[in-house]
Motif scaffolding. Structure first.
Motif, mmCIF file in Angstrom:
data_model
loop_
_atom_site.group_PDB
_atom_site.id
_atom_site.type_symbol
_atom_site.label_atom_id
_atom_site.label_comp_id
_atom_site.label_asym_id
_atom_site.label_seq_id
_atom_site.Cartn_x
_atom_site.Cartn_y
_atom_site.Cartn_z
ATOM 1 N N THR A 98 0.842 -1.230 0.185
ATOM 2 C CA THR A 98 0.071 0.022 -0.067
ATOM 3 C C THR A 98 1.023 1.283 0.075
ATOM 4 O O THR A 98 1.674 1.462 0.942
ATOM 5 C CB THR A 98 -0.714 -0.042 1.357
ATOM 6 O OG1 THR A 98 -1.551 -1.139 1.260
ATOM 7 C CG2 THR A 98 -1.978 1.189 1.138
ATOM 8 N N LEU A 99 0.905 2.100 -1.075
ATOM 9 C CA LEU A 99 1.600 3.210 -1.268
ATOM 10 C C LEU A 99 0.748 4.644 -0.867
ATOM 11 O O LEU A 99 -0.333 4.387 -1.632
ATOM 12 C CB LEU A 99 2.387 3.300 -2.482
ATOM 13 C CG LEU A 99 3.509 2.027 -2.670
ATOM 14 C CD1 LEU A 99 3.937 2.052 -4.120
ATOM 15 C CD2 LEU A 99 4.395 2.005 -1.649
ATOM 16 N N HIS A 100 1.157 5.518 -0.272
ATOM 17 C CA HIS A 100 0.631 6.831 -0.230
ATOM 18 C C HIS A 100 0.871 7.653 -1.630
ATOM 19 O O HIS A 100 2.122 8.004 -1.874
ATOM 20 C CB HIS A 100 1.104 7.285 0.912
ATOM 21 C CG HIS A 100 0.578 8.644 0.995
ATOM 22 N ND1 HIS A 100 0.874 10.019 0.934
ATOM 23 C CD2 HIS A 100 -0.904 9.099 1.553
ATOM 24 C CE1 HIS A 100 0.200 11.236 1.108
ATOM 25 N NE2 HIS A 100 -0.996 10.576 1.802
ATOM 26 N N CYS A 101 -0.022 7.880 -2.404
ATOM 27 C CA CYS A 101 -0.006 8.944 -3.480
ATOM 28 C C CYS A 101 0.176 10.332 -2.984
ATOM 29 O O CYS A 101 -0.489 10.847 -2.306
ATOM 30 C CB CYS A 101 -1.199 8.886 -4.451
ATOM 31 S SG CYS A 101 -1.031 9.758 -5.847
ATOM 32 N N PRO A 102 1.444 10.967 -3.451
ATOM 33 C CA PRO A 102 1.694 12.158 -2.766
ATOM 34 C C PRO A 102 0.796 13.366 -3.590
ATOM 35 O O PRO A 102 0.850 14.194 -3.271
ATOM 36 C CB PRO A 102 3.293 12.456 -3.014
ATOM 37 C CG PRO A 102 3.313 11.426 -4.033
ATOM 38 C CD PRO A 102 2.517 10.245 -3.866
ATOM 39 N N GLU B 294 -1.919 -1.815 -4.100
ATOM 40 C CA GLU B 294 -1.152 -2.322 -5.194
ATOM 41 C C GLU B 294 -2.047 -2.286 -6.446
ATOM 42 O O GLU B 294 -1.143 -2.089 -7.400
ATOM 43 C CB GLU B 294 -0.621 -3.299 -4.743
ATOM 44 C CG GLU B 294 0.658 -3.978 -5.739
ATOM 45 C CD GLU B 294 1.531 -5.226 -5.227
ATOM 46 O OE1 GLU B 294 1.136 -5.639 -4.085
ATOM 47 O OE2 GLU B 294 1.979 -5.930 -6.049
ATOM 48 N N THR B 295 -3.154 -2.877 -6.329
ATOM 49 C CA THR B 295 -3.688 -3.072 -7.496
ATOM 50 C C THR B 295 -4.325 -1.792 -8.318
ATOM 51 O O THR B 295 -4.639 -1.827 -9.564
ATOM 52 C CB THR B 295 -5.294 -4.066 -7.265
ATOM 53 O OG1 THR B 295 -5.813 -3.250 -6.290
ATOM 54 C CG2 THR B 295 -4.836 -5.257 -6.916
ATOM 55 N N ARG C 236 11.213 1.650 -0.546
ATOM 56 C CA ARG C 236 10.727 0.502 0.163
ATOM 57 C C ARG C 236 11.756 -0.605 0.395
ATOM 58 O O ARG C 236 13.009 -0.453 -0.263
ATOM 59 C CB ARG C 236 9.414 0.156 -0.329
ATOM 60 C CG ARG C 236 9.800 -0.546 -1.492
ATOM 61 C CD ARG C 236 8.221 -1.326 -2.109
ATOM 62 N NE ARG C 236 8.518 -1.978 -3.408
ATOM 63 C CZ ARG C 236 8.739 -3.110 -3.595
ATOM 64 N NH1 ARG C 236 8.816 -4.041 -2.451
ATOM 65 N NH2 ARG C 236 9.010 -3.897 -4.722
ATOM 66 N N CYS C 237 11.369 -1.425 1.253
ATOM 67 C CA CYS C 237 12.402 -2.524 1.385
ATOM 68 C C CYS C 237 11.885 -3.533 0.675
ATOM 69 O O CYS C 237 10.859 -4.184 0.697
ATOM 70 C CB CYS C 237 12.418 -2.973 3.034
ATOM 71 S SG CYS C 237 13.543 -4.390 3.220
ATOM 72 N N THR C 238 12.774 -4.017 -0.305
ATOM 73 C CA THR C 238 12.374 -5.422 -0.812
ATOM 74 C C THR C 238 12.237 -6.570 -0.166
ATOM 75 O O THR C 238 11.591 -7.653 -0.781
ATOM 76 C CB THR C 238 13.317 -5.714 -2.305
ATOM 77 O OG1 THR C 238 14.511 -5.971 -1.556
ATOM 78 C CG2 THR C 238 13.277 -4.511 -3.093
ATOM 79 N N ASN C 239 12.760 -6.671 0.938
ATOM 80 C CA ASN C 239 12.879 -8.004 1.804
ATOM 81 C C ASN C 239 11.400 -7.920 2.744
ATOM 82 O O ASN C 239 10.913 -9.161 2.714
ATOM 83 C CB ASN C 239 13.984 -7.757 2.700
ATOM 84 C CG ASN C 239 14.371 -9.075 3.324
ATOM 85 O OD1 ASN C 239 13.723 -10.317 2.684
ATOM 86 N ND2 ASN C 239 14.983 -9.064 4.460
ATOM 87 N N THR C 240 11.061 -6.987 3.169
ATOM 88 C CA THR C 240 9.948 -6.937 4.044
ATOM 89 C C THR C 240 8.575 -6.250 3.653
ATOM 90 O O THR C 240 7.629 -6.327 4.366
ATOM 91 C CB THR C 240 10.479 -6.210 5.661
ATOM 92 O OG1 THR C 240 10.580 -4.794 5.249
ATOM 93 C CG2 THR C 240 11.506 -6.889 6.083
ATOM 94 N N LEU C 241 8.867 -5.726 2.375
ATOM 95 C CA LEU C 241 7.762 -4.772 1.746
ATOM 96 C C LEU C 241 7.317 -3.607 2.824
ATOM 97 O O LEU C 241 6.454 -2.952 2.504
ATOM 98 C CB LEU C 241 6.346 -5.595 1.575
ATOM 99 C CG LEU C 241 6.552 -6.567 0.545
ATOM 100 C CD1 LEU C 241 5.180 -7.264 0.153
ATOM 101 C CD2 LEU C 241 7.138 -6.304 -0.707
ATOM 102 N N GLU C 242 8.354 -3.191 3.699
ATOM 103 C CA GLU C 242 8.148 -2.054 4.492
ATOM 104 C C GLU C 242 8.256 -0.860 3.538
ATOM 105 O O GLU C 242 9.136 -0.827 2.835
ATOM 106 C CB GLU C 242 9.136 -1.874 5.798
ATOM 107 C CG GLU C 242 8.984 -0.904 6.492
ATOM 108 C CD GLU C 242 9.811 -0.705 7.625
ATOM 109 O OE1 GLU C 242 10.537 -1.784 7.554
ATOM 110 O OE2 GLU C 242 9.784 0.239 8.727
ATOM 111 N N VAL C 243 7.262 0.287 3.638
ATOM 112 C CA VAL C 243 7.547 1.433 2.959
ATOM 113 C C VAL C 243 7.986 2.391 3.660
ATOM 114 O O VAL C 243 7.341 2.649 4.878
ATOM 115 C CB VAL C 243 6.028 1.776 2.272
ATOM 116 C CG1 VAL C 243 6.151 3.136 1.459
ATOM 117 C CG2 VAL C 243 5.406 0.854 1.294
#
Lengths: 192, 109
Positions: B3-7, B15-16, B70-77
């Protein structure tokens, strides 16, 4: 003049909520610098409304304006006046950087009505949006993905939602909404 | 699920709703750049396990491009910021440093 037909031809469905074709609605895409005074005056003249805040929509009857992106608005005008309105907007905006186009016939327009909780629930089944009344109050529009197609959704008031999508996928959007509004499919997630 | 915050439109987009645009902060050299510079621009990509910078487009929403850390390992944004940025803004760097001390990515750290 040719006989204008709405995308869904007056289709209606009665399930958990009423899903219905909202009929012909004049819609005008306006792109430009939303902070520009000339554009703000033109919007006021066309719709009687100020340029809305981020994600806001004001729609009274068949006239209003919605925020689409940082440089785009969707103007709602009576269907029969859309062409004349585009012409007057072009005159008003001459010399400023802008795009105005009549997109009335490129859209399908759907109304969902019924118990507020059920209307929100029916939409929540097919959009990745938190439909909680705190998160999606009336007057806020959300452009998103409805099942597999792009759509804009908003709560017009308590127990009434509107959906706008491309005309070419209008039947799909209508059918999807009818499917998730099938009698007996209530989850009861939101309080009615 | 990412889930990304759109600025631009301020929503937390699932994501979809988004379209991925590959790596962020690619530099194009030229005109008259060397073959190595052009090859690097076209083909050379980071493939980190950890902190990464990417381009995303809010395709089903406002349609705007933005950048995400973001982190590709944990998906943390760690943060998102406008696509017009030529380097990660300080608040995003600070957010990464708080979680991943000593991180580096290309010339940024």
């Amino acid at each position: 003049m040719s006989n204008a037909l709405s995308a869904l031809g007056g289709a209606k469905f009665d399930g958990l909520v009423k899903v219905a074709d909202a009929g012909l609605q004049g819609m005008i895409t306006l792109r430009g610098n939303l902070a520009d005074a000339t554009l703000q005056q033109a919007v006021k003249a066309a719709t009687g409304q100020a340029v809305p805040d981020q994600r806001a929509i004001v729609l009274q009857g068949d006239t209003g304006v919605a925020w689409m992106s940082p440089d785009e608005l969707l103007l709602f005008v009576p269907y029969a006046q859309a062409h004349a309105c585009v012409a007057s907007l072009r005159t008003a905006l001459a010399g400023t950087h802008h795009i105005v186009e009549n997109v009335s016939d490129a859209r399908a327009f759907i109304t969902l009505s019924g118990a507020d909780g059920l209307v929100r629930e029916v939409l929540a089944k097919v959009v990745p949006v938190d439909m909680d009344p705190q998160q999606m109050p009336a007057g806020q529009m959300r452009r998103t993905k409805l099942a597999q197609v792009a759509a804009a959704i908003w709560m017009q008031g308590t127990g009434e939602a509107r959906v706008v999508c491309f005309r070419s996928v209008g039947t799909y959007a209508f059918d999807v909404l009818c499917t998730v509004a099938a009698p007996g499919s209530a989850v009861g997630f939101f309080a009615s | 699920m990412l889930t990304l915050h759109c600025p631009y439109c301020g929503v937390h987009a699932d994501e979809t709703e988004l379209a991925s645009g590959g790596e962020a902060h690619l530099k194009r050299f030229g005109p008259g750049a060397s073959d190595e510079d052009f090859e690097g621009y076209l083909f050379m990509r980071e493939n980190p396990k950890g902190v990464h910078f990417e381009r995303w487009r809010h395709a089903y929403g406002c349609g705007k491009w933005f950048l995400a850390a973001r982190c590709t390992n944990t998906l943390e944004v760690f943060g998102t910021y406008p696509a017009q940025s030529t380097e990660p803004p300080q608040h995003v760097r600070d957010a990464i440093s708080a979680k991943r001390p000593g991180w580096t990515w290309r010339e940024f750290s």
